[in-house]
Design a protein around this motif. Structure first.
Motif, PDB file in Angstrom:
ATOM      1  N   GLY A 178       0.794  -1.224   0.000  1.00  0.00           N
ATOM      2  CA  GLY A 178       0.000   0.000   0.000  1.00  0.00           C
ATOM      3  C   GLY A 178       0.823   1.268   0.000  1.00  0.00           C
ATOM      4  N   VAL A 179       2.092   1.192   0.432  1.00  0.00           N
ATOM      5  CA  VAL A 179       2.927   2.395   0.479  1.00  0.00           C
ATOM      6  C   VAL A 179       4.095   2.304  -0.498  1.00  0.00           C
ATOM      7  N   MET A 180       4.057   1.361  -1.421  1.00  0.00           N
ATOM      8  CA  MET A 180       5.137   1.226  -2.398  1.00  0.00           C
ATOM      9  C   MET A 180       4.849   2.057  -3.633  1.00  0.00           C
ATOM     10  N   GLY A 181       5.891   2.678  -4.152  1.00  0.00           N
ATOM     11  CA  GLY A 181       5.776   3.423  -5.396  1.00  0.00           C
ATOM     12  C   GLY A 181       5.992   2.525  -6.591  1.00  0.00           C
ATOM     13  N   GLU A 182       5.910   3.106  -7.797  1.00  0.00           N
ATOM     14  CA  GLU A 182       6.056   2.323  -9.020  1.00  0.00           C
ATOM     15  C   GLU A 182       7.472   1.775  -9.174  1.00  0.00           C
ATOM     16  N   GLY A 183       8.476   2.459  -8.619  1.00  0.00           N
ATOM     17  CA  GLY A 183       9.846   1.987  -8.723  1.00  0.00           C
ATOM     18  C   GLY A 183      10.222   0.954  -7.693  1.00  0.00           C
ATOM     19  N   GLY A 184       9.311   0.610  -6.806  1.00  0.00           N
ATOM     20  CA  GLY A 184       9.592  -0.384  -5.787  1.00  0.00           C
ATOM     21  C   GLY A 184       9.938   0.201  -4.445  1.00  0.00           C
ATOM     22  N   GLY A 185      10.213   1.518  -4.364  1.00  0.00           N
ATOM     23  CA  GLY A 185      10.520   2.145  -3.096  1.00  0.00           C
ATOM     24  C   GLY A 185       9.260   2.601  -2.378  1.00  0.00           C
ATOM     25  N   LEU A 186       9.462   3.049  -1.143  1.00  0.00           N
ATOM     26  CA  LEU A 186       8.336   3.532  -0.363  1.00  0.00           C
ATOM     27  C   LEU A 186       7.867   4.868  -0.908  1.00  0.00           C
ATOM     28  N   ASP A 187       6.559   5.019  -1.006  1.00  0.00           N
ATOM     29  CA  ASP A 187       5.963   6.246  -1.537  1.00  0.00           C
ATOM     30  C   ASP A 187       4.734   6.577  -0.699  1.00  0.00           C
ATOM     31  N   ALA A 188       4.938   7.355   0.355  1.00  0.00           N
ATOM     32  CA  ALA A 188       3.831   7.701   1.244  1.00  0.00           C
ATOM     33  C   ALA A 188       2.767   8.525   0.536  1.00  0.00           C
ATOM     34  N   SER A 189       3.179   9.306  -0.468  1.00  0.00           N
ATOM     35  CA  SER A 189       2.201  10.148  -1.165  1.00  0.00           C
ATOM     36  C   SER A 189       1.166   9.288  -1.901  1.00  0.00           C
ATOM     37  N   ARG A 190       1.600   8.177  -2.481  1.00  0.00           N
ATOM     38  CA  ARG A 190       0.654   7.301  -3.170  1.00  0.00           C
ATOM     39  C   ARG A 190      -0.316   6.675  -2.176  1.00  0.00           C
ATOM     40  N   PHE A 191       0.211   6.310  -1.017  1.00  0.00           N
ATOM     41  CA  PHE A 191      -0.658   5.760   0.020  1.00  0.00           C
ATOM     42  C   PHE A 191      -1.705   6.788   0.437  1.00  0.00           C
ATOM     43  N   LEU A 192      -1.277   8.032   0.663  1.00  0.00           N
ATOM     44  CA  LEU A 192      -2.209   9.078   1.069  1.00  0.00           C
ATOM     45  C   LEU A 192      -3.211   9.395  -0.035  1.00  0.00           C
ATOM     46  N   THR A 193      -2.749   9.320  -1.289  1.00  0.00           N
ATOM     47  CA  THR A 193      -3.667   9.567  -2.399  1.00  0.00           C
ATOM     48  C   THR A 193      -4.779   8.524  -2.442  1.00  0.00           C
ATOM     49  N   ASN A 194      -4.389   7.267  -2.297  1.00  0.00           N
ATOM     50  CA  ASN A 194      -5.401   6.198  -2.280  1.00  0.00           C
ATOM     51  C   ASN A 194      -6.306   6.301  -1.060  1.00  0.00           C
ATOM     52  N   LEU A 195      -5.699   6.684   0.070  1.00  0.00           N
ATOM     53  CA  LEU A 195      -6.484   6.773   1.299  1.00  0.00           C
ATOM     54  C   LEU A 195      -7.481   7.920   1.257  1.00  0.00           C
ATOM     55  N   SER A 196      -7.107   9.025   0.627  1.00  0.00           N
ATOM     56  CA  SER A 196      -7.975  10.208   0.607  1.00  0.00           C
ATOM     57  C   SER A 196      -8.939  10.229  -0.583  1.00  0.00           C
ATOM     58  N   ALA A 197      -8.907   9.215  -1.427  1.00  0.00           N
ATOM     59  CA  ALA A 197      -9.798   9.186  -2.580  1.00  0.00           C
ATOM     60  C   ALA A 197     -11.254   9.163  -2.120  1.00  0.00           C
ATOM     61  N   ALA A 198     -12.093   9.887  -2.831  1.00  0.00           N
ATOM     62  CA  ALA A 198     -13.507   9.982  -2.456  1.00  0.00           C
ATOM     63  C   ALA A 198     -14.178   8.611  -2.478  1.00  0.00           C
ATOM     64  N   ARG A 199     -13.863   7.804  -3.471  1.00  0.00           N
ATOM     65  CA  ARG A 199     -14.496   6.484  -3.557  1.00  0.00           C
ATOM     66  C   ARG A 199     -14.103   5.600  -2.376  1.00  0.00           C
ATOM     67  N   THR A 200     -12.856   5.726  -1.920  1.00  0.00           N
ATOM     68  CA  THR A 200     -12.419   4.919  -0.777  1.00  0.00           C
ATOM     69  C   THR A 200     -13.309   5.158   0.425  1.00  0.00           C
ATOM     70  N   TRP A 201     -13.590   6.414   0.714  1.00  0.00           N
ATOM     71  CA  TRP A 201     -14.374   6.730   1.903  1.00  0.00           C
ATOM     72  C   TRP A 201     -15.860   6.494   1.695  1.00  0.00           C
ATOM     73  N   ARG A 202     -16.329   6.578   0.441  1.00  0.00           N
ATOM     74  CA  ARG A 202     -17.722   6.201   0.198  1.00  0.00           C
ATOM     75  C   ARG A 202     -17.921   4.706   0.459  1.00  0.00           C
ATOM     76  N   VAL A 203     -16.961   3.904  -0.021  1.00  0.00           N
ATOM     77  CA  VAL A 203     -17.050   2.460   0.207  1.00  0.00           C
ATOM     78  C   VAL A 203     -16.895   2.144   1.694  1.00  0.00           C
ATOM     79  N   ALA A 204     -15.952   2.817   2.364  1.00  0.00           N
ATOM     80  CA  ALA A 204     -15.754   2.580   3.795  1.00  0.00           C
ATOM     81  C   ALA A 204     -17.011   2.948   4.582  1.00  0.00           C
ATOM     82  N   TRP A 205     -17.630   4.087   4.214  1.00  0.00           N
ATOM     83  CA  TRP A 205     -18.841   4.500   4.918  1.00  0.00           C
ATOM     84  C   TRP A 205     -19.964   3.491   4.707  1.00  0.00           C
ATOM     85  N   GLN A 206     -20.118   2.992   3.478  1.00  0.00           N
ATOM     86  CA  GLN A 206     -21.174   2.009   3.238  1.00  0.00           C
ATOM     87  C   GLN A 206     -20.899   0.731   4.017  1.00  0.00           C
TER      88      GLN A 206
END
Length: 586
Positions: A63-91
């Protein structure tokens, strides 16, 4: 030798033994007995580390890996803050809360009827109340789909493939859990409401002001367990049509198989794990608060009176409208096609060529039985290793710490969704083994192992240590002590554990849906696939396959009942999330 001489000699022997009380002792325990416990613990820990800890950690890291294989916290935060993620979590959360509320609404009156009223066949009714809980989720999903189908009994309500249908199915599963958790406390409460009635309070007022406050911890314990099971009802949501945004589990499957977005799926799995772990934590707190009530004395059940009419009416509505009606609808739908009665749906299950992809229904049935047996045997083996290593406290502080860690690891699969577990095994092990289908019984065994531990450990703890000491004093080796003392006492628990491990494996759908290949599909996976295809033939075959799966699961529970009983199995299923009771004797 005269009788007086014999008496004198016997008296001298007794005096000699009393003067030297420690001259006859049990033979010392062989040094390799602790080593056996250590080896059992190491073997169980290695299995859990390879097939549970590593996949879960790898899933979280993904969940926190970037495309190059290293850690990428920004990608994790992007997926976590996505509107669909929280709509699904709320449901996911509000569906679980709605299912819990419905379970409590029907479970509390059911607890009153089963545990406070006297009627013929009450014990049988208590055992039967747990049967819906052990049915495979795809069977229940198929039953409610037939019930709410436009041509079904509740078709006029327009709830086909809706959230309301999912909530009703959740109540079908979990009302009995609430009833059992509440009822075991209710039947032991002191007669305070009778004293209130003597002072002039109406039955309703006595219940609301006296009984209900005393039942709140028990109801909360049952509700938190119901919430846990509602939050992991992947099979129900899939078979009922994935209404709305679906749940976190269905979204994990979609992101993995449709969009191939593993980092997004990892973030969703993490949210699902957090929800489940919080539910287990709350359930543990609520359950500990009920222990005071459980220590109170039992009360005699009473005959139904006018005051029991509301509870009896709610119970009848639940039993007839939400238990009997779906099962009958499922059976009726399995004998219908195109508006006519027919057995073609069952004939198609065993006719080659009727299913044009993957395995045939008959082959899927064989796969389910084979994989279920393998998973049950594996779960029994791992569970017994855990029990042998951890059920009796070690003498050293480090040993007790290792035992607690092993306990937590063995019960941890209950704190992780089966979908999350299947996804973790999918991304770590599926491409590393030559035969991916061998991972299916492993995943199913992980799901069943906590219940094996909970079924076997109490029976082993109940064995009197003096029996072992007496056998050792008479010269029995540790293996003979185990064969003649431990195994006979554990046989009942082993029967319950084997039966329910097999039943759980037979109906497991979440992890299997990730790991099944084209030639290793099980019957639950095939039922879901058939329900997702258009056409009356596919729908009828799905109903028939669900009936067959329900019959198989029922037979397994019946065989388990011969070794234990459904009441005991209900205790195992309800208390499994709270860990093993530990033996405090030295």
């Amino acid at each position: 030798m005269s009788d007086s001489a014999r008496e004198t000699r016997r008296a001298r022997q007794v005096q000699t033994v009393q003067a030297q009380p420690h001259s006859v002792q049990a033979p010392p325990r062989p040094v390799w007995v602790p080593a056996v416990r250590v080896l059992a613990g190491v073997a169980a820990a290695l299995f859990l580390a390879v097939f549970f800890v590593w996949p879960i950690l790898a899933m979280l890291v993904r969940g926190v890996m970037g495309e190059g294989g290293g850690l990428d916290a920004s990608r994790f935060l992007t997926n976590l803050s996505a509107a669909r993620t929280w709509r699904v979590a709320w449901q996911t959360v509000w569906l679980a809360f709605a299912g819990t509320a419905a379970s409590v609404l029907f479970g509390v009156p059911l607890a009153f009827v089963l545990y406070r009223l006297e009627f013929p066949g009450r014990r049988v009714a208590r055992a039967a109340a747990m049967i819906p809980f052990v049915l495979p989720t795809v069977v229940v999903g198929g039953a409610f789909r037939a019930l709410f189908d436009p041509a079904g009994p509740y078709g006029a309500l327009g709830l086909s493939q809706s959230n309301a249908a999912v909530v009703c199915a959740m109540a079908f599963f979990n009302a009995a859990v609430v009833a059992r958790t509440t009822g075991t406390v209710w039947e032991k409460l002191p007669p305070h409401e009778e004293a209130a009635a003597t002072l002039g309070a109406s039955p309703a007022r006595a219940f609301l002001t006296v009984t209900l406050p005393e039942l709140v911890p028990a109801i909360a314990a049952g509700a938190s367990l119901a919430f846990l099971f509602c939050a992991t009802s992947y099979g129900l949501v899939v078979t009922l049509g994935t209404p709305g945004y679906g749940t976190l589990e269905t979204e994990v499957f979609i992101q993995t198989t449709t969009f191939l977005d593993l980092p997004a799926a990892a973030v969703l799995s993490l949210l699902q794990a957090v929800i489940v772990l919080v539910a287990i934590w709350v359930s543990g707190i609520a359950t500990r608060r009920t222990e005071v009530g459980l220590k109170l004395g039992s009360r005699r059940a009473r005959r139904p009176g006018r005051a029991a009419i509301p509870a009896v009416a709610m119970t009848l509505i639940f039993v007839v409208g939400l238990v009997a009606a779906p099962i009958i609808s499922l059976i009726v739908a399995s004998f219908h096609r195109g508006g006519a009665w027919t057995v073609a749906n069952y004939v198609d299950l065993v006719t080659p060529g009727t299913f044009n992809a993957g395995v045939t229904p008959a082959e899927a049935m064989v796969n389910s039985l084979r994989i279920g047996a393998e998973a049950a045997l594996l779960a029994l083996a791992v569970g017994l290793l855990v029990v042998v290593a951890a059920v009796r406290p070690a003498r050293s502080g480090f040993g007790r710490w290792c035992q607690r860690l092993l306990d937590a690891g063995a019960l941890a699969p209950l704190g992780i969704s089966a979908v999350t577990l299947g996804f973790g095994i999918f991304i770590t092990l599926r491409l590393r083994v030559s035969e991916p289908s061998m991972l299916i019984p492993v995943a199913q065994a992980l799901v069943a192992t906590p219940l094996v531990v909970r079924a076997v450990s109490p029976t082993l703890l109940a064995i009197d240590l003096r029996l072992r000491e007496a056998a050792a004093t008479l010269g029995a080796s540790p293996w003979r002590v185990m064969a003649t003392v431990d195994l006979p006492a554990m046989w009942r628990g082993l029967g319950v554990a084997a039966g329910f491990a097999f039943a759980i494996s037979l109906g497991e759908f979440g992890a299997t849906s990730f790991l099944a290949t084209a030639d290793s599909e099980t019957l639950p996976v095939l039922v879901a696939k058939l329900l997702g295809r258009p056409g009356s033939q596919n729908y009828g075959m799905a109903m028939a396959a669900a009936v067959v799966l329900a019959v198989l699961a029922g037979l397994v529970v019946l065989l388990s009942d011969m070794a234990g009983d459904v009441q005991r199995a209900g205790d195992v299923l309800e208390r499994a999330p709270h860990g093993m009771e530990r033996n405090q004797r030295a």
